[in-house]
Scaffold this motif. Structure first.
Motif, mmCIF file in Angstrom:
data_model
loop_
_atom_site.group_PDB
_atom_site.id
_atom_site.type_symbol
_atom_site.label_atom_id
_atom_site.label_comp_id
_atom_site.label_asym_id
_atom_site.label_seq_id
_atom_site.Cartn_x
_atom_site.Cartn_y
_atom_site.Cartn_z
ATOM 1 N N VAL A 147 0.934 -1.190 -0.120
ATOM 2 C CA VAL A 147 0.031 0.101 -0.038
ATOM 3 C C VAL A 147 0.870 1.312 -0.084
ATOM 4 O O VAL A 147 1.651 1.486 0.992
ATOM 5 N N VAL A 148 0.666 1.984 -0.903
ATOM 6 C CA VAL A 148 1.436 3.397 -1.176
ATOM 7 C C VAL A 148 0.623 4.437 -1.101
ATOM 8 O O VAL A 148 -0.629 4.484 -1.882
ATOM 9 N N GLN A 149 0.570 5.337 -0.014
ATOM 10 C CA GLN A 149 -0.231 6.635 0.065
ATOM 11 C C GLN A 149 0.400 7.649 -0.558
ATOM 12 O O GLN A 149 1.701 8.079 -0.691
ATOM 13 N N VAL A 150 -0.394 8.724 -1.127
ATOM 14 C CA VAL A 150 0.054 9.943 -1.776
ATOM 15 C C VAL A 150 -0.715 11.077 -1.310
ATOM 16 O O VAL A 150 -1.715 11.123 -1.314
ATOM 17 N N ASN A 151 0.093 11.990 -0.855
ATOM 18 C CA ASN A 151 -0.155 13.341 -0.404
ATOM 19 C C ASN A 151 -0.957 13.695 0.784
ATOM 20 O O ASN A 151 -0.932 14.591 1.320
ATOM 21 N N MET A 152 -2.101 12.498 0.887
ATOM 22 C CA MET A 152 -2.762 12.853 2.046
ATOM 23 C C MET A 152 -2.746 11.604 2.925
ATOM 24 O O MET A 152 -3.494 10.557 2.057
ATOM 25 N N ARG A 153 -2.132 11.462 3.761
ATOM 26 C CA ARG A 153 -1.882 10.304 4.574
ATOM 27 C C ARG A 153 -3.053 9.703 5.569
ATOM 28 O O ARG A 153 -4.007 10.767 5.825
ATOM 29 N N SER A 154 -3.242 8.355 5.855
ATOM 30 C CA SER A 154 -4.124 7.909 6.635
ATOM 31 C C SER A 154 -3.145 7.901 8.235
ATOM 32 O O SER A 154 -1.937 8.048 8.336
ATOM 33 N N SER A 155 -3.951 7.944 9.159
ATOM 34 C CA SER A 155 -3.607 7.657 10.488
ATOM 35 C C SER A 155 -2.791 6.503 10.454
ATOM 36 O O SER A 155 -2.035 6.168 11.409
ATOM 37 N N TYR A 156 -2.894 5.516 9.767
ATOM 38 C CA TYR A 156 -2.223 4.169 9.668
ATOM 39 C C TYR A 156 -1.106 4.311 8.677
ATOM 40 O O TYR A 156 -1.403 4.713 7.254
ATOM 41 N N SER A 157 0.090 4.151 9.101
ATOM 42 C CA SER A 157 1.348 4.320 8.207
ATOM 43 C C SER A 157 1.322 2.837 7.493
ATOM 44 O O SER A 157 1.344 1.778 7.983
ATOM 45 N N THR A 158 1.451 2.888 5.964
ATOM 46 C CA THR A 158 1.638 1.916 5.158
ATOM 47 C C THR A 158 3.039 1.678 4.696
ATOM 48 O O THR A 158 3.994 2.262 5.348
ATOM 49 N N ASP A 159 3.248 0.688 3.863
ATOM 50 C CA ASP A 159 4.471 0.466 3.150
ATOM 51 C C ASP A 159 5.429 1.751 2.621
ATOM 52 O O ASP A 159 6.386 1.967 2.844
ATOM 53 N N ALA A 160 4.465 2.980 2.020
ATOM 54 C CA ALA A 160 5.101 4.060 1.650
ATOM 55 C C ALA A 160 4.187 5.089 1.686
ATOM 56 O O ALA A 160 3.001 4.922 1.419
ATOM 57 N N PHE A 161 4.590 6.372 2.008
ATOM 58 C CA PHE A 161 3.981 7.555 1.774
ATOM 59 C C PHE A 161 4.740 8.635 1.108
ATOM 60 O O PHE A 161 5.928 8.682 1.221
ATOM 61 N N ILE A 162 4.202 9.300 -0.133
ATOM 62 C CA ILE A 162 4.808 10.128 -0.714
ATOM 63 C C ILE A 162 3.975 11.348 -0.774
ATOM 64 O O ILE A 162 2.990 11.323 -1.341
ATOM 65 N N GLY A 163 4.489 12.511 -0.544
ATOM 66 C CA GLY A 163 3.807 13.667 -0.492
ATOM 67 C C GLY A 163 4.414 14.783 0.161
ATOM 68 O O GLY A 163 5.599 14.658 1.074
ATOM 69 N N ALA A 164 3.543 15.847 0.468
ATOM 70 C CA ALA A 164 4.200 16.975 1.165
ATOM 71 C C ALA A 164 4.144 16.805 2.627
ATOM 72 O O ALA A 164 3.503 15.992 3.247
ATOM 73 N N ASP A 165 5.161 17.238 3.342
ATOM 74 C CA ASP A 165 5.361 17.476 4.598
ATOM 75 C C ASP A 165 4.416 18.668 5.317
ATOM 76 O O ASP A 165 4.923 19.735 5.111
ATOM 77 N N TYR A 166 3.353 18.164 5.474
ATOM 78 C CA TYR A 166 2.301 19.454 5.794
ATOM 79 C C TYR A 166 2.474 20.119 6.888
ATOM 80 O O TYR A 166 1.946 21.284 7.197
ATOM 81 N N VAL A 167 2.947 19.515 8.205
ATOM 82 C CA VAL A 167 3.334 20.152 9.312
ATOM 83 C C VAL A 167 4.506 21.247 8.780
ATOM 84 O O VAL A 167 4.320 22.436 9.062
ATOM 85 N N GLY A 168 5.408 20.961 8.125
ATOM 86 C CA GLY A 168 6.594 21.775 7.751
ATOM 87 C C GLY A 168 6.066 22.889 6.812
ATOM 88 O O GLY A 168 6.679 23.944 6.930
#
Length: 331
Positions: free
Chosen positions: A123-144
């Protein structure tokens, strides 16, 4: 005589080796590389198709993966979280090799994404992530990103710099990662600046008409409003319209994937500044991560990788021809 014989033998070996190299040698990594991807299936679930972010990611994935023999299966929930959840549920039974998901909020898909990994699906998440972390997330660091936006609001609107100190925030969906994480970053900065007052902080649900109505009301209530920061440039076309109709000089700081519309908006004064997270780069990073996961062959959920996208703060003065991208038929 021995020296001459040895020299002749060495020369012969060198010539033979040279002849072999002149004919070329095969790269032993090619066959396992290409065979690893042949017939693999990637399922892609955006929040909806038909706009720059999701269309750009789809185009990038197809361009990178289809020539390798992989298929891209798009399941479009058309802004319906329930339809997206149903699509993921169906895919868990169908067992594609990879699911790429653009989460509508941090919670709705969390349990389903865990189930997908437990079923052996990457499971690869893009740009808006879930509270559950999967194999990969690619997207903006929204806190930063939020922190840097907070700093820009201080620079533009601080009374010490000639501003009124009054700013407004137009979020998307309140529970979306782009909203909750970004607000944390903005608050991290503005909580240290008593001279900056947030006079409005509302959600427009990614809708341009709602954004326009919110902005019009806030400007009417606060004629000396210094700036509005909105969380998506497509939505903030409505914000810009409200500013234009008011006749006020309000700084509009928005954000998006860097589609040509953003640069056009800077050039014609629709936006004052755009934070760009480049969609083509995100698509490339997703494709690279998918290829990495498939080649490594570890069980789904074994590793958790985050790739934050570089951010560009683009204005009319600093933008270049490379600041934005175009997708044929989209603009």
């Amino acid at each position: 005589m021995r020296l001459i014989t040895t020299t002749l033998l060495a020369t012969a070996v060198t010539l033979c080796a040279g002849a072999a190299f002149a004919q070329g040698i095969d790269d032993p990594t090619r066959e396992p590389y290409y065979s690893a991807f042949e017939g693999k299936r990637v399922a892609y679930i955006p929040v909806a198709m038909g706009f720059d972010l999701t269309e750009g990611w789809a185009a990038g994935l197809k361009e990178a993966l289809e020539p390798l023999g992989m298929t891209i299966d798009i399941r479009d929930p058309n802004w319906s979280t329930d339809a997206g959840a149903q699509a993921i549920t169906s895919l868990i039974s169908e067992k594609p090799d990879v699911i790429v998901v653009h989460n509508p909020d941090v919670q709705s898909y969390a349990r389903l994404l865990r189930r997908a990994e437990e079923a052996g699906i990457y499971v690869v998440q893009v740009n808006m992530r879930s509270s559950y972390s999967t194999d990969a997330f690619i997207g903006a660091d929204y806190v930063g990103m939020g922190q840097r936006i907070g700093e820009r609001l201080v620079e533009v609107c601080s009374p010490a710099n000639g501003g009124s100190g009054k700013v407004a925030i137009t979020q998307g969906v309140l529970t979306a990662a782009a909203s909750v994480y970004q607000m944390q970053g903005i608050q991290n900065v503005l909580s240290q600046h008593d001279d900056i007052q947030i006079v409005s902080n509302q959600a427009a649900d990614w809708d341009g008409t709602k954004a326009k109505n919110i902005a019009a009301t806030v400007i009417q209530q606060h004629p000396d409003l210094c700036a509005i920061t909105g969380f998506w440039d497509v939505m903030d076309v409505g914000t810009a319209a409200a500013i234009k109709e008011s006749g006020k000089d309000v700084y509009l700081l928005t954000q998006g994937g860097g589609n040509q519309m953003a640069c056009d908006g800077l050039a014609n004064g629709t936006y004052s500044e755009v934070v760009v997270y480049h969609v083509p780069g995100q698509a490339r990073d997703m494709a690279t991560m998918i290829k990495h996961l498939i080649q490594q062959g570890q069980p789904a959920g074994t590793t958790k990788t985050t790739l934050f996208t570089p951010l560009d703060f683009v204005t009319k003065d600093n933008m270049t021809p490379a600041s934005c991208w175009s997708l044929p038929g989209l603009n």
